[in-house]
Design a protein around this motif. Structure first.
Motif, PDB file in Angstrom:
ATOM      1  N   THR A  17      96.123  87.440  62.206  1.00 15.59           N
ATOM      2  CA  THR A  17      94.802  87.259  61.613  1.00 15.59           C
ATOM      3  C   THR A  17      93.853  88.370  62.021  1.00 15.59           C
ATOM      4  N   PHE A  18      93.775  88.655  63.321  1.00 19.75           N
ATOM      5  CA  PHE A  18      92.816  89.634  63.815  1.00 19.75           C
ATOM      6  C   PHE A  18      93.144  91.045  63.327  1.00 19.75           C
ATOM      7  N   VAL A  19      94.425  91.377  63.311  1.00 22.36           N
ATOM      8  CA  VAL A  19      94.839  92.718  62.904  1.00 22.36           C
ATOM      9  C   VAL A  19      94.655  92.923  61.399  1.00 22.36           C
ATOM     10  N   VAL A  20      95.139  91.991  60.608  1.00 24.21           N
ATOM     11  CA  VAL A  20      95.067  92.138  59.152  1.00 24.21           C
ATOM     12  C   VAL A  20      93.639  91.998  58.646  1.00 24.21           C
ATOM     13  N   ASN A  21      92.859  91.088  59.212  1.00 21.11           N
ATOM     14  CA  ASN A  21      91.462  90.954  58.789  1.00 21.11           C
ATOM     15  C   ASN A  21      90.683  92.233  59.051  1.00 21.11           C
ATOM     16  N   ARG A  22      90.948  92.854  60.184  1.00 23.33           N
ATOM     17  CA  ARG A  22      90.293  94.130  60.476  1.00 23.33           C
ATOM     18  C   ARG A  22      90.759  95.206  59.502  1.00 23.33           C
ATOM     19  N   ALA A  23      92.045  95.207  59.181  1.00 23.72           N
ATOM     20  CA  ALA A  23      92.574  96.181  58.225  1.00 23.72           C
ATOM     21  C   ALA A  23      91.936  95.991  56.853  1.00 23.72           C
TER      22      ALA A  23
END
Length: 318
Positions: A17-23
């Motif tokens: 969640t944190f990685v993809v949302n930031r991407a």
């Protein structure tokens, strides 16, 4: 130790969640679609799973008993949890959001007085598990060490817009989860409960989607695909694993706190993900020290909880 293992696996998939949302944010996607598409995409997968297990009828039967409670606690547990996280991604990097999210370790413990518990034939107010809270502070100290150098360079506006929503989410998620465990009272499995809460939260996501169409426009194909990845990894796999873990220990606040504490390792998973996918710089020695403290804190917390022999409890309506 099985609930602890499930909790760690859930943390791995939650970190997506944190990685993809930031991407998605770096690619110009709106937090509105990051939030709403995840839960909309979750529905068909969960329906197929529950149908295959022949448990859909039972789910609807339980939901009909307290429809208002399902709407309220699903709005809190899913809506006030995920929408703020996605909003924060527009103002802070994923590692900071993941680090701040670990406040949920303490938030979950502080929620104990909101519930009544049954001890023998008596009903008493839940108490904050001080031992678990102190062990959770060890984990939090490690997280602070991991992020302290980065946080010094963040403007105040980013701190407020990127951290305050996450603090709200840190209380909303365990509160909604525990209240739904209380309402279900062990009658539904993790798949049914996740599907039920997802269905009950759909009005929020549909309204948010309509708002998004009139303000930021339709989502791009890329954001749609990324939201689908988050829906499967975090929304289905991670949520079901975490709910299974919490269901196993729902009668003991100390063990419940330990399972919730496993989510602290999301920081490590998110950090590795951002290094590989978003080319985040290698952490400093101080950050690695923080990672070590987090891991040590988790091991101690889990061990102490596993040998805890306090009386089992069952939550009832506050």
């Amino acid at each position: 130790m099985r609930p602890i293992v499930l909790g760690v696996l859930a943390a791995l998939f939650f970190a997506v969640t944190f990685v993809v949302n930031r991407a998605m944010d770096l690619a110009g996607g709106s937090w509105i679609w990051s939030a709403s598409l995840r839960y909309i995409f979750m529905v068909p997968f969960l329906v197929i799973i529950v149908l295959t297990r022949k448990n859909l009828k039972q789910l609807f039967s339980v939901m009909k008993e307290h429809p208002r409670s399902w709407l309220v606690w699903s709005f809190i547990g899913f809506g006030l949890f995920y929408a703020p996280l996605c909003f924060a991604a527009a103002y802070s990097p994923g590692w900071l959001i993941a680090g701040t999210w670990q406040i949920t370790i303490i938030s979950g413990s502080l929620l104990a007085p909101l519930f009544w518990v049954t001890l023998g034939n008596k009903k008493v107010k839940g108490k904050i598990p001080l031992k678990g809270l102190m062990l959770s502070m060890i984990i939090l100290i490690g997280i602070i060490l991991m992020q302290i150098e980065h946080a010094q360079s963040i403007p105040l506006a980013t701190v407020l817009l990127g951290i305050l929503p996450v603090i709200i989410a840190s209380f909303a998620y365990p509160l909604g989860n525990r209240k739904m465990m209380e309402i279900c009272d062990g009658r539904l499995d993790a798949y049914q409960r996740v599907l039920g809460m997802t269905l009950a939260s759909l009005p929020l996501w549909f309204l948010l989607s309509i708002y998004g169409l009139f303000t930021v426009g339709a989502p791009t194909l890329q954001q749609g695909i990324q939201s689908l990845i988050v829906a499967i990894s975090s929304g289905v796999i991670a949520t079901v694993l975490f709910f299974m873990a919490t269901d196993m220990v729902r009668g003991n606040m100390q063990k419940l706190a330990a399972v919730e504490a496993t989510q602290s390792i999301e920081v490590l998973f998110a950090l590795v993900g951002e290094i590989i996918i978003l080319s985040l710089p290698i952490p400093t020695p101080l950050s690695w020290l923080g990672i070590l403290v987090v891991i040590i804190g988790m091991v101690i917390h889990s061990y102490v909880s596993s040998i805890e022999k306090g009386p089992a409890t069952t939550t009832i309506n506050a």
